[in-house]
Enzyme design. Structure first.
Site, PDB file in Angstrom:
ATOM      1  N   GLY A   1       8.627  -6.871  15.140  1.00 22.98           N
ATOM      2  CA  GLY A   1       9.506  -6.199  14.186  1.00 22.98           C
ATOM      3  C   GLY A   1      10.170  -4.944  14.720  1.00 22.98           C
TER       4      GLY A   1
ATOM      5  N   GLY B   1      12.774  -4.732  16.692  1.00 23.10           N
ATOM      6  CA  GLY B   1      14.239  -4.869  16.615  1.00 23.10           C
ATOM      7  C   GLY B   1      14.749  -4.719  15.192  1.00 23.10           C
TER       8      GLY B   1
HETATM    9  O1  PXL Z   1      12.820  -9.564  15.251  1.00 16.65           O
HETATM   10  C1  PXL Z   1      13.507 -10.704  14.990  1.00 16.65           C
HETATM   11  C2  PXL Z   1      13.189 -11.307  13.667  1.00 16.65           C
HETATM   12  C3  PXL Z   1      14.115 -11.287  12.676  1.00 16.65           C
HETATM   13  N1  PXL Z   1      13.935 -11.860  11.479  1.00 16.65           N
HETATM   14  C4  PXL Z   1      12.795 -12.469  11.193  1.00 16.65           C
HETATM   15  C5  PXL Z   1      11.790 -12.517  12.133  1.00 16.65           C
HETATM   16  C6  PXL Z   1      11.978 -11.915  13.404  1.00 16.65           C
HETATM   17  C7  PXL Z   1      10.937 -11.922  14.401  1.00 16.65           C
HETATM   18  O2  PXL Z   1       9.858 -12.395  14.249  1.00 16.65           O
HETATM   19  O3  PXL Z   1      10.665 -13.116  11.829  1.00 16.65           O
HETATM   20  C8  PXL Z   1      12.611 -13.091   9.861  1.00 16.65           C
END
Ligand code: PXL
Length: 248
Positions: free
Chosen positions: A195, A197
């Protein structure tokens, strides 16, 4: 004073570490008001993504319209989109909205699962064209054609260095017509990076919604991500979540 209103258009992570859940925690802890348009559900924990269900594009559009038309939006963060059709309706809506947009071109989860197919990645072009800032990590930048292709698009982007090797993490900010900037900090050695990013892009969106410049927003968001990584609760057998709750 009313809190800045931030809309996250992204996927749900049942484990609470990434996606919509990381965005809501980030926006809230940073003093913003979080709203969501959920593009996909993932059944997910710290070890991996076990199932993905993209939402009907019309339902994604309806969620965006509901937030924009009643409460109002001061900034948008875009994360996992789930399908090229969803990417297209999101672009249709956002092309009419004049607020800062932070686009995290999500392709792969921290655990290595593909979260965007080739057609969805092709649909990123319209979103990069309207984004205030695009936030690729190392593999995403490569898939988007690297620095030459990003510079040729004449868009602002931050090339995040967390996935590169080396004792320091270097994040580079490239903005058309401005000198390049870079931030360097010692790498935080941890497996709890799930998480990062999502947290980075929603923090930038929250700071932009509060009136910060891109440079200020990136600088403050980096500090927030680092603090949340250091506060990780240590949950799960895989890549654990950050400690958003423990920051500030
Ligand atoms: O970090 C990228 C990301 C974005 N959105 C969702 C994710 C992830 C990474 O696991 O699960 C829903």
């Amino acid at each position: 004073m009313q809190p800045p209103r931030v809309l996250s258009i992204a996927g749900s992570d049942s484990g609470g570490g990434a996606g919509i859940q990381a965005d809501i925690k980030t926006i809230t802890v940073l003093g913003g008001y979080a709203m969501t348009a959920i593009c996909a559900l993932t059944a997910q924990d710290t070890t991996g993504v076990h199932a993905v269900l993209p939402i009907d594009p019309a339902m994604v559009a309806a969620q965006i319209d509901a937030c924009v038309n009643d409460i109002g939006v001061d900034a948008v963060k875009i994360g996992m989109l789930g399908s090229p059709e969803i990417a297209a309706v999101v672009a249709d809506r956002l092309e009419k909205l004049v607020v800062p947009i932070v686009f995290d071109p999500v392709m792969i989860s921290t655990s290595g699962a593909a979260l965007a197919d080739t057609a969805t990645i092709a649909a990123f072009e319209r979103l990069m064209a309207i984004a205030t800032l695009t936030t690729p990590n190392v593999p995403e930048l490569q898939a988007l054609g690297g620095d030459p292709a990003m510079r040729a698009r004449s868009v602002a982007y931050i090339a995040k260095g967390g996935d590169a090797d080396g004792p320091d993490v270097i994040d580079r900010l490239i903005m058309p017509g401005e000198p390049d900037r870079a931030w360097t900090a010692p790498r935080i050695v941890t497996r709890h990076t799930h998480g990062t990013g999502c947290t980075m892009s929603s923090a930038i969106a929250t700071f932009l919604a509060s009136g910060a410049s891109i440079v200020e927003a990136v600088e403050d968001a980096r500090e927030f991500v680092r603090a949340a990584m250091l506060a990780a609760p240590g949950f799960g057998a895989g890549h654990g979540p950050l400690g958003h709750h423990a920051v500030r």
